[in-house]
Write an enzyme that holds these catalytic residues in place. Structure first.
Site, PDB file in Angstrom:
ATOM      1  N   GLY A  11      14.313   1.415  -4.094  1.00 20.57           N
ATOM      2  CA  GLY A  11      13.460   1.287  -2.904  1.00 20.57           C
ATOM      3  C   GLY A  11      13.652   2.445  -1.948  1.00 20.57           C
ATOM      4  O   GLY A  11      13.576   2.290  -0.726  1.00 20.57           O
ATOM      5  N   GLY A  21      11.220   3.416   1.085  1.00 16.99           N
ATOM      6  CA  GLY A  21      10.957   2.485   2.178  1.00 16.99           C
ATOM      7  C   GLY A  21      11.453   3.008   3.524  1.00 16.99           C
ATOM      8  O   GLY A  21      11.986   4.117   3.621  1.00 16.99           O
ATOM      9  N   GLN A  22      11.275   2.193   4.563  1.00 16.80           N
ATOM     10  CA  GLN A  22      11.652   2.609   5.921  1.00 16.80           C
ATOM     11  C   GLN A  22      13.119   3.036   5.990  1.00 16.80           C
ATOM     12  O   GLN A  22      13.448   4.085   6.540  1.00 16.80           O
ATOM     13  CB  GLN A  22      11.400   1.448   6.901  1.00 16.80           C
ATOM     14  CG  GLN A  22      11.659   1.848   8.351  1.00 16.80           C
ATOM     15  CD  GLN A  22      11.791   0.647   9.289  1.00 16.80           C
ATOM     16  OE1 GLN A  22      11.942  -0.487   8.845  1.00 16.80           O
ATOM     17  NE2 GLN A  22      11.744   0.916  10.577  1.00 16.80           N
ATOM     18  N   LEU A  23      13.982   2.218   5.420  1.00 17.67           N
ATOM     19  CA  LEU A  23      15.413   2.542   5.454  1.00 17.67           C
ATOM     20  C   LEU A  23      15.820   3.511   4.368  1.00 17.67           C
ATOM     21  O   LEU A  23      16.629   4.415   4.576  1.00 17.67           O
ATOM     22  CB  LEU A  23      16.197   1.254   5.241  1.00 17.67           C
ATOM     23  CG  LEU A  23      16.893   0.847   6.499  1.00 17.67           C
ATOM     24  CD1 LEU A  23      16.557  -0.534   6.883  1.00 17.67           C
ATOM     25  CD2 LEU A  23      18.368   1.067   6.290  1.00 17.67           C
ATOM     26  N   ASP A  63      12.296   4.609  -6.935  1.00 19.24           N
ATOM     27  CA  ASP A  63      11.329   3.778  -6.216  1.00 19.24           C
ATOM     28  C   ASP A  63      10.215   3.448  -7.210  1.00 19.24           C
ATOM     29  O   ASP A  63      10.095   4.091  -8.253  1.00 19.24           O
ATOM     30  CB  ASP A  63      10.768   4.524  -4.996  1.00 19.24           C
ATOM     31  CG  ASP A  63      10.099   3.576  -4.001  1.00 19.24           C
ATOM     32  OD1 ASP A  63      10.759   3.193  -3.010  1.00 19.24           O
ATOM     33  OD2 ASP A  63       8.924   3.195  -4.213  1.00 19.24           O
ATOM     34  N   ILE A  64       9.385   2.476  -6.818  1.00 22.27           N
ATOM     35  CA  ILE A  64       8.260   2.120  -7.681  1.00 22.27           C
ATOM     36  C   ILE A  64       7.133   3.147  -7.548  1.00 22.27           C
ATOM     37  O   ILE A  64       6.243   3.226  -8.380  1.00 22.27           O
ATOM     38  CB  ILE A  64       7.795   0.676  -7.386  1.00 22.27           C
ATOM     39  CG1 ILE A  64       6.961   0.123  -8.529  1.00 22.27           C
ATOM     40  CG2 ILE A  64       7.082   0.583  -6.043  1.00 22.27           C
ATOM     41  CD1 ILE A  64       6.862  -1.368  -8.544  1.00 22.27           C
ATOM     42  N   TYR A  78      10.271 -14.760   1.827  1.00 21.82           N
ATOM     43  CA  TYR A  78      11.201 -13.635   1.985  1.00 21.82           C
ATOM     44  C   TYR A  78      12.590 -14.152   2.404  1.00 21.82           C
ATOM     45  O   TYR A  78      13.609 -13.781   1.811  1.00 21.82           O
ATOM     46  CB  TYR A  78      10.629 -12.683   3.038  1.00 21.82           C
ATOM     47  CG  TYR A  78      11.535 -11.549   3.454  1.00 21.82           C
ATOM     48  CD1 TYR A  78      12.025 -10.639   2.535  1.00 21.82           C
ATOM     49  CD2 TYR A  78      11.877 -11.381   4.798  1.00 21.82           C
ATOM     50  CE1 TYR A  78      12.841  -9.583   2.931  1.00 21.82           C
ATOM     51  CE2 TYR A  78      12.678 -10.320   5.202  1.00 21.82           C
ATOM     52  CZ  TYR A  78      13.160  -9.433   4.265  1.00 21.82           C
ATOM     53  OH  TYR A  78      13.961  -8.395   4.669  1.00 21.82           O
ATOM     54  N   LYS A  92      16.154 -14.079   0.274  1.00 24.90           N
ATOM     55  CA  LYS A  92      17.365 -13.402   0.743  1.00 24.90           C
ATOM     56  C   LYS A  92      18.549 -14.369   0.882  1.00 24.90           C
ATOM     57  O   LYS A  92      19.699 -13.971   0.663  1.00 24.90           O
ATOM     58  CB  LYS A  92      17.085 -12.660   2.060  1.00 24.90           C
ATOM     59  CG  LYS A  92      16.192 -11.426   1.881  1.00 24.90           C
ATOM     60  CD  LYS A  92      16.920 -10.305   1.129  1.00 24.90           C
ATOM     61  CE  LYS A  92      16.075  -9.079   0.926  1.00 24.90           C
ATOM     62  NZ  LYS A  92      16.821  -7.949   0.336  1.00 24.90           N
TER      63      LYS A  92
HETATM   64  N1  SER Z   1      12.093  -6.411   9.296  1.00 26.83           N
HETATM   65  C1  SER Z   1      12.057  -7.548   8.431  1.00 26.83           C
HETATM   66  C2  SER Z   1      10.761  -8.249   8.510  1.00 26.83           C
HETATM   67  O1  SER Z   1      10.204  -8.246   9.574  1.00 26.83           O
HETATM   68  C3  SER Z   1      13.150  -8.513   8.778  1.00 26.83           C
HETATM   69  O2  SER Z   1      14.215  -8.247   7.949  1.00 26.83           O
HETATM   70  O3  SER Z   1      10.333  -8.811   7.568  1.00 26.83           O
END
Ligand code: SER
Length: 325
Positions: free
Chosen positions: A10, A13-15, A36-37, A141, A145
């Site tokens: 990933g 992504g943002q991070l 990444d995909i 989500y 997690k």
């Molecule tokens: N930033 C994430 C979200 O909003 C929370 O972990 O889904």
């Protein structure tokens, strides 16, 4: 033992975008396998397309590159997850299990697994939610997690896999855009404030959520990975918090730099998701175990965001900006 050989999933992504750069700086581009995909804009020495649902491909990459450490960032976030719940579960849970199994079979030493504030549900204490809060999330989500946290603990207890995890708050940074999350407004607001001078927020004015600045979250991730194995007493995931605030509070902070800025509110389906989460976290366990300490307050992150976005030329077009980074 040779040098650390890192796999990151990933990475676009943002991070991932920011963490990848930092890991390459620390370990050298030969030692960081970026996946990444989708193909990234950046030119990495070692990039491979990887769908985390492809267990065989994960094993091949881990073996071929003699991986010792994995940062598993690939996931579908809260708002997108509600649109495609089955896919969210599959990518987030099956994808993680594929990583765990490959790591177990091929002797990977350490894994970083990001959890989230989405693990909390209506029954958690809203203010300063304790480390051991009940975890009854309302989103897929969040459910995925919570399950990932439990699998992490299971693989540690059963196989000794050294998995370390943080419950990431909403992340704010100028380097990249978030995608599909409920906390995304706190990044979008800066781009819109600089480009148009107005922003219509999809959450209501007083919706408090835990947030953190990119610099702090990257340092937290690297610090927990550096800590002594025996100091990690939480094998599910640690609460951490940078600064918690509401849309109204960040808007008034932005107005100190951009006095003309106007905020409007049009809550959508993401409001219910935000309402089911907590507004701040007790992160004393992370502070105790591996010396977690945030450095950016809301005024500091606001100033830094505006300064950096201006330097990067956000006025042109935010899409262009992100591509150029
Ligand atoms: N930033 C994430 C979200 O909003 C929370 O972990 O889904």
């Amino acid at each position: 033992m040779g040098s650390e050989r890192i796999l990151i999933t990933g990475a676009n992504g943002q991070l991932g975008t920011v963490l990848t750069e930092r890991l390459i700086k620390m370990h050298g581009s030969d030692n960081v396998i970026v996946t990444d995909i989708k193909t990234p804009e950046n030119n990495y020495t070692n990039f491979e397309l990887l769908d985390v649902l492809n267990a065989v491909a994960i094993e091949e990459i881990i073996q071929k590159h003699r991986i010792t450490t994995v940062y598993h960032l690939a996931a579908i976030l809260s708002a997108t997850g509600e649109k495609i719940p089955m896919k969210c579960w599959h990518v987030n849970v099956t994808g993680y299990l594929n990583i765990l199994e490959a790591c177990r079979k091929h002797n990977v030493q350490k894994i970083f697994y990001p959890s989230t504030i989405a693990v909390f549900g209506d029954d958690a204490q809203k203010v300063k939610a304790p480390q051991d809060s009940p975890l009854n999330p309302s989103t897929v989500y969040g459910m995925s997690k919570v399950s990932g946290e439990q699998w992490s603990k299971y693989y540690f207890n059963r196989y000794g896999l050294d998995i370390r995890s943080i419950r990431y708050p909403g992340v704010i940074g100028y380097q990249s855009l978030p995608g599909g999350g409920t906390t995304d407004y706190a990044v979008e607001i800066f781009h819109e404030a600089l480009i148009h001078g107005t922003y219509t927020c999809f959450l209501s004015a007083n919706t408090g959520l835990p947030m953190i600045y990119m610099e702090d979250v990257i340092n937290a991730t690297l610090d927990i990975m550096k800590a002594d194995r025996d100091d990690i007493s939480v094998r599910s995931s640690y609460n951490i918090e940078g600064a918690s605030f509401t849309p109204a509070e960040i808007a008034s902070e932005i107005q100190k730099h951009l006095p003309q800025f106007k905020m409007q509110y049009a809550p959508d389906e993401r409001q219910a998701i935000a309402d089911s989460w907590v507004s701040s976290l007790d992160d004393s366990k992370a502070r105790e175990d591996w010396n977690w300490k945030p450095t950016f307050t809301l005024p500091e992150m606001t100033k830094d965001m505006i300064q950096n976005l201006r330097d990067l030329g956000v006025n042109e077009s935010k899409k262009k900006l992100i591509k150029e980074i």
